[in-house]
Each structure stands twice: as C-alpha cells, then as structure tokens.
Scaffold this active site. Sequence first.
Site, PDB file in Angstrom:
ATOM      1  N   THR A 268       1.526   7.944  -6.271  1.00  0.00           N
ATOM      2  CA  THR A 268       0.669   8.148  -7.328  1.00  0.00           C
ATOM      3  C   THR A 268      -0.293   9.320  -6.800  1.00  0.00           C
ATOM      4  O   THR A 268      -1.069   8.734  -5.964  1.00  0.00           O
ATOM      5  CB  THR A 268       0.499   6.343  -7.930  1.00  0.00           C
ATOM      6  OG1 THR A 268      -0.156   5.814  -7.038  1.00  0.00           O
ATOM      7  CG2 THR A 268       1.440   5.823  -8.423  1.00  0.00           C
TER       8      THR A 268
ATOM      9  N   HIS B  37      -4.108  -4.952  -8.677  1.00  0.00           N
ATOM     10  CA  HIS B  37      -3.513  -4.346  -7.175  1.00  0.00           C
ATOM     11  C   HIS B  37      -4.079  -5.015  -5.516  1.00  0.00           C
ATOM     12  O   HIS B  37      -5.515  -5.513  -5.627  1.00  0.00           O
ATOM     13  CB  HIS B  37      -2.991  -2.854  -7.180  1.00  0.00           C
ATOM     14  CG  HIS B  37      -2.088  -2.863  -8.028  1.00  0.00           C
ATOM     15  ND1 HIS B  37      -2.333  -1.950  -8.890  1.00  0.00           N
ATOM     16  CD2 HIS B  37      -0.735  -1.603  -7.265  1.00  0.00           C
ATOM     17  CE1 HIS B  37      -1.352  -2.001  -9.589  1.00  0.00           C
ATOM     18  NE2 HIS B  37      -0.601  -1.956  -8.547  1.00  0.00           N
TER      19      HIS B  37
ATOM     20  N   LYS C 292      -5.338  -0.548  -2.089  1.00  0.00           N
ATOM     21  CA  LYS C 292      -4.723   1.003  -3.071  1.00  0.00           C
ATOM     22  C   LYS C 292      -6.189   1.258  -3.252  1.00  0.00           C
ATOM     23  O   LYS C 292      -7.226   1.355  -3.499  1.00  0.00           O
ATOM     24  CB  LYS C 292      -4.371   0.175  -4.536  1.00  0.00           C
ATOM     25  CG  LYS C 292      -4.079   1.094  -5.290  1.00  0.00           C
ATOM     26  CD  LYS C 292      -2.935   0.732  -6.615  1.00  0.00           C
ATOM     27  CE  LYS C 292      -2.279   1.439  -7.433  1.00  0.00           C
ATOM     28  NZ  LYS C 292      -1.659   2.570  -6.823  1.00  0.00           N
TER      29      LYS C 292
HETATM   30  P1  NAD Z   1       0.555   3.147   2.871  1.00  0.00           P
HETATM   31  O1  NAD Z   1      -1.347   3.611   3.409  1.00  0.00           O
HETATM   32  O2  NAD Z   1       0.395   1.645   3.397  1.00  0.00           O
HETATM   33  O3  NAD Z   1       1.431   4.364   2.701  1.00  0.00           O
HETATM   34  C1  NAD Z   1       1.349   5.464   2.933  1.00  0.00           C
HETATM   35  C2  NAD Z   1       1.788   6.490   4.260  1.00  0.00           C
HETATM   36  O4  NAD Z   1       1.742   7.543   4.174  1.00  0.00           O
HETATM   37  C3  NAD Z   1       0.978   6.570   5.813  1.00  0.00           C
HETATM   38  O5  NAD Z   1       1.947   4.826   6.438  1.00  0.00           O
HETATM   39  C4  NAD Z   1       0.771   7.666   5.867  1.00  0.00           C
HETATM   40  O6  NAD Z   1       0.877   7.898   7.685  1.00  0.00           O
HETATM   41  C5  NAD Z   1       1.800   8.432   5.660  1.00  0.00           C
HETATM   42  N1  NAD Z   1       1.344   9.455   5.014  1.00  0.00           N
HETATM   43  C6  NAD Z   1       0.300  10.557   5.027  1.00  0.00           C
HETATM   44  N2  NAD Z   1       0.099  11.583   5.433  1.00  0.00           N
HETATM   45  C7  NAD Z   1       1.621  12.009   5.376  1.00  0.00           C
HETATM   46  C8  NAD Z   1       2.462  13.121   5.828  1.00  0.00           C
HETATM   47  N3  NAD Z   1       1.956  13.849   5.635  1.00  0.00           N
HETATM   48  N4  NAD Z   1       3.687  13.030   5.230  1.00  0.00           N
HETATM   49  C9  NAD Z   1       4.377  11.607   5.723  1.00  0.00           C
HETATM   50  N5  NAD Z   1       3.543  10.533   5.375  1.00  0.00           N
HETATM   51  C10 NAD Z   1       2.391  10.575   5.032  1.00  0.00           C
HETATM   52  O7  NAD Z   1       1.033   2.923   1.665  1.00  0.00           O
HETATM   53  P2  NAD Z   1       2.208   1.948   0.043  1.00  0.00           P
HETATM   54  O8  NAD Z   1       1.181   1.184  -0.337  1.00  0.00           O
HETATM   55  O9  NAD Z   1       3.151   2.713   0.169  1.00  0.00           O
HETATM   56  O10 NAD Z   1       1.755   3.260  -1.035  1.00  0.00           O
HETATM   57  C11 NAD Z   1       2.150   4.670  -1.422  1.00  0.00           C
HETATM   58  C12 NAD Z   1       2.194   5.286  -1.843  1.00  0.00           C
HETATM   59  O11 NAD Z   1       3.160   4.567  -2.854  1.00  0.00           O
HETATM   60  C13 NAD Z   1       0.383   4.690  -2.922  1.00  0.00           C
HETATM   61  O12 NAD Z   1       1.058   6.457  -3.394  1.00  0.00           O
HETATM   62  C14 NAD Z   1       1.660   3.967  -3.752  1.00  0.00           C
HETATM   63  O13 NAD Z   1       0.525   3.630  -5.482  1.00  0.00           O
HETATM   64  C15 NAD Z   1       2.593   4.518  -4.698  1.00  0.00           C
HETATM   65  N6  NAD Z   1       3.375   3.186  -4.482  1.00  0.00           N
HETATM   66  C16 NAD Z   1       4.482   3.489  -5.528  1.00  0.00           C
HETATM   67  C17 NAD Z   1       4.956   2.483  -6.445  1.00  0.00           C
HETATM   68  C18 NAD Z   1       6.408   3.053  -7.487  1.00  0.00           C
HETATM   69  O14 NAD Z   1       6.639   2.141  -7.436  1.00  0.00           O
HETATM   70  N7  NAD Z   1       5.941   4.120  -8.086  1.00  0.00           N
HETATM   71  C19 NAD Z   1       5.212   1.097  -5.037  1.00  0.00           C
HETATM   72  C20 NAD Z   1       4.314   0.970  -5.302  1.00  0.00           C
HETATM   73  C21 NAD Z   1       2.992   2.006  -4.024  1.00  0.00           C
END
Ligand code: NAD
Length: 252
Positions: free
Chosen positions: A92, A146, A150
């Site tokens: 997101t 959240h 976040k």
């Molecule tokens: P998080 O910060 O725990 O995880 C994100 C991961 O992405 C980290 O491990 C980071 O190192 C990695 N990352 C950074 N750059 C990267 C790259 N170039 N390539 C691959 N990986 C990379 O965050 P999270 O809580 O897991 O959430 C991640 C995203 O998912 C957020 O945008 C969140 O809002 C979204 N989200 C969506 C839903 C849904 O149902 N659509 C649900 C929960 C979270």
Amino acid sequence: MIRIGVSGAAGRMGRTVIETATEREDVAVVLAIDAADVETVADKPAHDPADVPALLSTHEPDAIVDFSVPDATVSLADACADAGVPLVTGTTGMTDNQVADLKAASEDVPILKAANFARGIQALLETVRAAACALPGYDVELTETHHNRKQDAPSGTATTILDALAEERDFEETYGREGMQPRQEGEVGVHVRRAGDVRGEHEIMFAGNDEVLTLTHRAEDRGVFAAGALDAAVWLDGRDQGLYTFGDVIEG
Ligand code: NAD
C-alpha cells in the site's frame, strides 16, 4: 499446485505468507526475495531484489506474491512483465504515478493489486455502498487503526472504503480536526490511529435522524491477509494480462 515467489519475504506479511503457504497443498514457495540483510527466511535462502530478473528465469515461479514497499513493487512489476510472471501485490501507499506504472506493466502480464486481502473487507465494501444509498444525508466518519510501525496513512483499505462511498455520493474528506473546525455539510472525517500491534481495524459510521449505524472490520491475525493473497495467486494462474482486484477473486 502453483509455485510462488515471495517479495518482502522477511517482513511481517512476507513471513506470514510463507508460513501460511506451508499449511496449504495448492501453493509452494520456491523463491524468497527481500532487501533486508538476512541470509534465510523460514529456512529459505533470501535473495537480493537486484537479482529479480535472473531469479525469475532460474526459479520459474508461476506467480510472485509481494508485500514490500511501493518502489520495490514497481520494479518488481516491470521484471514480472518482462518475464511473463503474474504478480499479486498487497503493498500500500503507492502514488498515482506508481499505480499508473503498475497498470502499464499489467498490459503485458496479469497483475492483481489489493489494499486488503481479507474477505470480510469485500463484504464491508458492498455494505458501505448499500448504506450510502439507504442513508442519504447521514454524516459519515471513517476511523482506522493499525500497529505502530505502519508507514502510510490513511491505510490503503481506508482509501478503498472512501472509493466505494464515492460511487454513491459526493463528499470532501477532512483528515482529523483541530481547533475551531466545525463539521461541514457533506464532508467525511477520516481519522487515523497508530498503536501497539493492531493488525488492522476499520470503522465507518453513518449518523443522522436519531440513529447511528456503525460497520466495523477487524483483522485479528495477519494470516487472513496471507490466505487471501495466496487465493488470489491461485486464481490468477492462467488469466489474461490486465489489472485485477481482490473483488474479482471473490466474484470468481
Ligand atoms: P514490513 O516492513 O514488515 O515488510 C516489508 C518488507 O519489504 C521488509 O522486510 C523490507 O526489507 C522489504 N523490502 C524493502 N525493499 C524491498 C525490495 N526492494 N524488494 C523486496 N523486499 C523489500 O511491512 P509489512 O507489515 O509486511 O507490510 C508490507 C506492505 O504490505 C505494506 O505496504 C502494508 O501496508 C501492506 N499490507 C497489505 C495488506 C493487504 O491485505 N493488502 C495487509 C497487511 C499489510
């Protein structure tokens, strides 16, 4: 069974996707990608995002499931388009330009983007549309909560709820209120809370005519998002190129 790669594998959602996948028979995780300085995630080697184009050709996944950061998702979508690998993304906080980039990539490969992979949110969206029709003139306020890590605000899900509301009525959004700021007719107040480890809570209130209707969705475990994203990856297998939503999966 489809073979998937997970991008953002070391993150909260990425790890949950891998855990959830191990409990299912219709998906197998064959590739983990993350920019974090980790060697393995859930016993799988963690690969550098810079190597994605090569990894897609060596590992030949049927789809990538991505929960990372917006810039990463856009680069990943380009690589998936070049390699012909479908992409499911739950990331997101994308700008309009980034969404446009994703849409451009979806001209070459199927891409499914959803701000929320919980099935209850799809039902909530339908209910919000119905309530907006049934309750014209009622004041509407949206509150989302959240966890304290976040990054983006308001949540992508809150934006999706506002989009559903906008299908039924015109309004201006007001983000929080402070000082002398009385409610304007037709505005929708949007309120953001960040605290603890709340997985995701969205509440939309319709108030007027001596009554209040409150619709609330609460995700109690990240597994609900992971399950929806994996369902989406299975559903996307064999589809034509294009940009899909989780609503398309629910409708079948
Ligand atoms: P998080 O910060 O725990 O995880 C994100 C991961 O992405 C980290 O491990 C980071 O190192 C990695 N990352 C950074 N750059 C990267 C790259 N170039 N390539 C691959 N990986 C990379 O965050 P999270 O809580 O897991 O959430 C991640 C995203 O998912 C957020 O945008 C969140 O809002 C979204 N989200 C969506 C839903 C849904 O149902 N659509 C649900 C929960 C979270």
